[in-house]
Design an enzyme around this catalytic site. Structure first.
Site, PDB file in Angstrom:
ATOM      1  N   HIS A 186     -38.019 -13.425   5.134  1.00 58.80           N
ATOM      2  CA  HIS A 186     -36.741 -13.733   5.807  1.00 58.80           C
ATOM      3  C   HIS A 186     -36.235 -15.043   5.218  1.00 58.80           C
ATOM      4  O   HIS A 186     -36.592 -16.122   5.691  1.00 58.80           O
ATOM      5  CB  HIS A 186     -36.954 -13.860   7.316  1.00 58.80           C
ATOM      6  CG  HIS A 186     -37.366 -12.577   7.966  1.00 58.80           C
ATOM      7  ND1 HIS A 186     -38.625 -12.039   7.804  1.00 58.80           N
ATOM      8  CD2 HIS A 186     -36.671 -11.724   8.751  1.00 58.80           C
ATOM      9  CE1 HIS A 186     -38.686 -10.909   8.483  1.00 58.80           C
ATOM     10  NE2 HIS A 186     -37.526 -10.681   9.061  1.00 58.80           N
TER      11      HIS A 186
ATOM     12  N   SER B 202     -36.986 -22.449   3.066  1.00 63.20           N
ATOM     13  CA  SER B 202     -38.239 -21.998   2.443  1.00 63.20           C
ATOM     14  C   SER B 202     -38.037 -21.508   1.001  1.00 63.20           C
ATOM     15  O   SER B 202     -38.886 -21.791   0.143  1.00 63.20           O
ATOM     16  CB  SER B 202     -38.917 -20.929   3.303  1.00 63.20           C
ATOM     17  OG  SER B 202     -38.012 -19.909   3.661  1.00 63.20           O
TER      18      SER B 202
ATOM     19  N   GLU C 261     -33.402 -10.910   2.229  1.00 66.90           N
ATOM     20  CA  GLU C 261     -32.382 -11.365   3.165  1.00 66.90           C
ATOM     21  C   GLU C 261     -31.427 -10.211   3.438  1.00 66.90           C
ATOM     22  O   GLU C 261     -30.962  -9.553   2.503  1.00 66.90           O
ATOM     23  CB  GLU C 261     -31.636 -12.586   2.592  1.00 66.90           C
ATOM     24  CG  GLU C 261     -30.505 -13.099   3.441  1.00 66.90           C
ATOM     25  CD  GLU C 261     -30.869 -13.376   4.905  1.00 66.90           C
ATOM     26  OE1 GLU C 261     -31.830 -14.101   5.165  1.00 66.90           O
ATOM     27  OE2 GLU C 261     -30.182 -12.834   5.786  1.00 66.90           O
TER      28      GLU C 261
ATOM     29  N   HIS D  60     -42.330 -25.615   7.340  1.00 68.36           N
ATOM     30  CA  HIS D  60     -42.309 -25.963   5.917  1.00 68.36           C
ATOM     31  C   HIS D  60     -43.469 -26.871   5.520  1.00 68.36           C
ATOM     32  O   HIS D  60     -43.990 -26.777   4.418  1.00 68.36           O
ATOM     33  CB  HIS D  60     -40.950 -26.580   5.553  1.00 68.36           C
ATOM     34  CG  HIS D  60     -39.829 -25.589   5.718  1.00 68.36           C
ATOM     35  ND1 HIS D  60     -38.542 -25.947   6.042  1.00 68.36           N
ATOM     36  CD2 HIS D  60     -39.814 -24.227   5.631  1.00 68.36           C
ATOM     37  CE1 HIS D  60     -37.785 -24.855   6.125  1.00 68.36           C
ATOM     38  NE2 HIS D  60     -38.537 -23.805   5.896  1.00 68.36           N
TER      39      HIS D  60
ATOM     40  N   ASP E  61     -40.826 -15.034   8.636  1.00 66.62           N
ATOM     41  CA  ASP E  61     -40.058 -15.991   9.438  1.00 66.62           C
ATOM     42  C   ASP E  61     -38.802 -15.321  10.000  1.00 66.62           C
ATOM     43  O   ASP E  61     -37.679 -15.691   9.643  1.00 66.62           O
ATOM     44  CB  ASP E  61     -39.694 -17.184   8.518  1.00 66.62           C
ATOM     45  CG  ASP E  61     -38.889 -18.242   9.230  1.00 66.62           C
ATOM     46  OD1 ASP E  61     -38.997 -18.346  10.473  1.00 66.62           O
ATOM     47  OD2 ASP E  61     -38.149 -18.975   8.541  1.00 66.62           O
TER      48      ASP E  61
END
Ligand code: SAM
Length: 293
Positions: A42, A108, A126, A19, A175
């Site tokens: 992600h 994120s 997602e 991050h 990610d």
């Protein structure tokens, strides 16, 4: 598949590296007024309660964000200057915990959403059937919700269709949970396809450092992909300890393709501080290298 829940890892040392890097990437890209499209392939649940649920079970945040926030506070008290990227990142965490009590950790999607300018767009992916509902609910609470699209789709398959963005200015965070060993291969394919269509985009890939063959090979695989497209890259790793076994994650890395020229200096300032603040034994260290195409 689908046993991974990011809440177990929220606020860990790995989240901090990821991050903090992300905040700097966005800050740099927003120096120009042109609209930015940001893709978070992600996303996870968006924001995590550190006081109960999964995050409390694992307590990974104790060795991560709680230690860092304490370190930042002690620097402020003693007047010790802090690396500016640590300050910026700490501000993002503080913004979600305005009462001064560290009770939630922004993932994120929240970190990115809060930093959007009116002209920017954020696209979140997602796949987990429970996480997607939580993510949608969390995003709806944000004033920036209209600038954000949430997709319950496989981002590895969808990424190539999203690039280049209309403004040709884009940041992609990749990610994965690497829960599925195939993720290493899917990542490479998705990145190759995206670079073919949008070679100038900024791509930031997070990965866990494990003894698993695919994990150890990842930085070299990324370097090969960058070289094949004649792209600059930056590679960084943060290790908080060196201990036998892999019961908990000891190190992670970020590989950035087309990094802004400012990133290396920012990380060179921040990483020694992270090692000092988060390191658990003599094995704590960082890696930082780059290549300019
Ligand atoms: N990026 C988040 C953050 O920094 O706060 C954490 C994301 S977590 C490491 C990875 C997430 O990706 C999990 O919630 C998982 O369910 C989801 N996921 C796994 N495979 C996916 C895929 N192919 N497409 C979209 N999401 C996926």
């Amino acid at each position: 598949m689908f046993s991974y829940r990011h809440a177990f890892h929220a606020g860990s040392h790995a989240d901090i590296l990821k991050h903090l890097t992300l905040v700097h990437l966005l800050e740099y890209l927003q120096e120009k007024p042109g609209a930015l499209t940001i893709v978070d392939t992600h996303a996870g649940a968006g924001i995590y309660n550190l006081e109960d649920g999964f995050a409390k079970v694992s307590n990974e945040s104790q060795g991560g964000i709680f230690r860092l926030v304490q370190y930042v506070e002690s620097c402020k008290k003693s007047g010790t200057p802090l690396a500016s990227s640590i300050e910026k990142y700490a501000e993002c965490i503080h913004a979600e915990n305005a009462d001064g009590n560290l009770s939630v950790y922004p993932g994120s999607p929240f970190i990115l959403a809060r930093l959007l300018r009116p002209q920017d767009r954020l696209k979140l992916f997602e796949l987990h059937p429970k996480e997607i509902d939580i993510l949608r609910h969390n995003i709806q609470q944000l004033p920036q919700a209209k600038q954000i699209d949430v997709y319950a789709e496989d981002s590895f398959a969808r990424l190539k269709g999203l690039v280049p963005p209309p403004s040709r200015r884009g940041l992609v965070l990749i990610d994965p949970s690497y829960e599925d060993k195939q993720d290493y291969r899917y990542l490479e394919v998705a990145l190759e396809e995206a670079l073919q269509r949008f070679a100038t985009g900024c791509y930031a890939v997070w990965y866990p450092i494990l003894t698993r063959r695919e994990s150890a090979a990842l930085p070299d695989r990324m370097k090969k992909i960058a070289a094949a497209h004649q792209r600059s890259w930056l590679h960084t790793e943060l290790r908080v300890e060196n201990a036998p076994g892999e019961r908990r994650l000891q190190a992670s890395g970020m590989f950035v393709i087309n990094p802004p020229w400012t990133l290396e200096k920012h990380l060179a300032d921040a990483l020694p501080v992270l090692v000092e603040a988060l390191g658990l034994n003599d094995g704590a260290k960082f890696v930082l290298n780059s290549f300019e195409a």
